[in-house]
Design a protein around this motif. Sequence first.
Motif, PDB file in Angstrom:
ATOM      1  N   ASP A   7      26.500  53.724  47.275  1.00  0.00           N
ATOM      2  CA  ASP A   7      25.778  54.535  47.807  1.00  0.00           C
ATOM      3  C   ASP A   7      26.752  55.822  47.401  1.00  0.00           C
ATOM      4  O   ASP A   7      26.088  56.899  46.865  1.00  0.00           O
ATOM      5  CB  ASP A   7      25.766  54.630  49.056  1.00  0.00           C
ATOM      6  CG  ASP A   7      26.827  54.561  49.787  1.00  0.00           C
ATOM      7  OD1 ASP A   7      27.658  54.022  49.627  1.00  0.00           O
ATOM      8  OD2 ASP A   7      26.488  54.791  51.279  1.00  0.00           O
ATOM      9  N   VAL A  11      25.423  58.745  44.608  1.00  0.00           N
ATOM     10  CA  VAL A  11      25.258  60.172  44.820  1.00  0.00           C
ATOM     11  C   VAL A  11      26.218  60.998  44.211  1.00  0.00           C
ATOM     12  O   VAL A  11      25.824  62.151  43.766  1.00  0.00           O
ATOM     13  CB  VAL A  11      25.371  60.318  46.482  1.00  0.00           C
ATOM     14  CG1 VAL A  11      25.555  61.816  46.807  1.00  0.00           C
ATOM     15  CG2 VAL A  11      24.498  59.644  47.379  1.00  0.00           C
ATOM     16  N   TYR A  15      25.090  64.304  41.733  1.00  0.00           N
ATOM     17  CA  TYR A  15      25.634  65.654  41.699  1.00  0.00           C
ATOM     18  C   TYR A  15      26.153  65.938  40.207  1.00  0.00           C
ATOM     19  O   TYR A  15      25.755  67.299  39.864  1.00  0.00           O
ATOM     20  CB  TYR A  15      26.711  65.875  42.880  1.00  0.00           C
ATOM     21  CG  TYR A  15      26.171  66.028  43.944  1.00  0.00           C
ATOM     22  CD1 TYR A  15      25.873  67.533  44.197  1.00  0.00           C
ATOM     23  CD2 TYR A  15      25.972  65.270  45.246  1.00  0.00           C
ATOM     24  CE1 TYR A  15      25.286  68.165  45.463  1.00  0.00           C
ATOM     25  CE2 TYR A  15      25.142  65.489  46.369  1.00  0.00           C
ATOM     26  CZ  TYR A  15      25.181  66.951  46.403  1.00  0.00           C
ATOM     27  OH  TYR A  15      24.471  67.505  47.640  1.00  0.00           O
ATOM     28  N   LEU A 128      31.050  64.639  51.449  1.00  0.00           N
ATOM     29  CA  LEU A 128      29.806  65.316  50.759  1.00  0.00           C
ATOM     30  C   LEU A 128      30.137  67.049  50.670  1.00  0.00           C
ATOM     31  O   LEU A 128      29.842  67.384  49.627  1.00  0.00           O
ATOM     32  CB  LEU A 128      28.490  65.173  51.458  1.00  0.00           C
ATOM     33  CG  LEU A 128      27.127  65.470  51.000  1.00  0.00           C
ATOM     34  CD1 LEU A 128      27.016  65.078  49.510  1.00  0.00           C
ATOM     35  CD2 LEU A 128      26.287  65.276  51.958  1.00  0.00           C
TER      36      LEU A 128
END
Length: 279
Positions: A7, A11, A15, A128
């Motif tokens: 995951d 992600v 980006y 994040l």
Amino acid sequence: MKSIYLDVLIVLNIYVNFFLLRATARFTHTPLKTSRCVVSAVIGSVFSLTILLPLSNFFAVLAIKLIAAAVIVAAAFGIADKRQTLKLILYFYIVNFVFAGVIMVLYLTFKPSFMAFNNSYFYVDFSLISLVVFTAVGYFAVTAVRYFMDKGCDTSHHFKVIIRYQSDIFSVDALADTGNSLVDSFSGKPVIICPSESFKRFEEVYDEITAENAVNLYENYGIRLIPYSTIGNSGLIAVFSPDEIIITDEETGKKFKAEALIGINPKDTPAIFNPKILC
């Protein structure tokens, strides 16, 4: 780092791919819809799973990167024009290569425990928030570089646009004007606005250039209609794709080969092009 979380990997690469696509669009002055950019970034993130493969052959890794670049660019910008698509793939690959090179240097220099690098893809296990900040700083840097490159374009000179279309060659006096931001959303090419009187071969169809005759115009003359908008005015403008465009700086003698469409303006004015074409 002993574990790679899929995951986080997906992600992270969404980006990064989003940033690389934006950087490519910025450097080539090619319009890119956010929705297509996101979809393409997601598609590209699938290729990041090759970090898990035990590949050691350089050519195999290179082939995967080339295929990935082609798929990502096609998904983001479309493939309406082959030359433009190849140009975008090249720029995307260059931006990708530079970015991967920087990451590789950091990896080899510091050997951080939170980073893994394999098959030219990397994995970084951080928050994040850090990822968002990193992406924003990187895009700001690219934007700044493009800004200073564009700033160096001299718009004060007099220019001449030489257009080759089939057996005809047209020469039109031109001005560089940042106010002309017209871009064809289908091909991604900028549009150089030229006076209709420069194109004698199209005289017989000037009165037929309407939305109702769009199909006939394209089939018989290669003319398309695209929307335009100015302050207090909007409508459709006829454009065609020439075989070659050369922009000559009348003061320095420099010549620039341009990838653009020609828009037919019924008014008797000099040709107008965006100076970004020269950069």
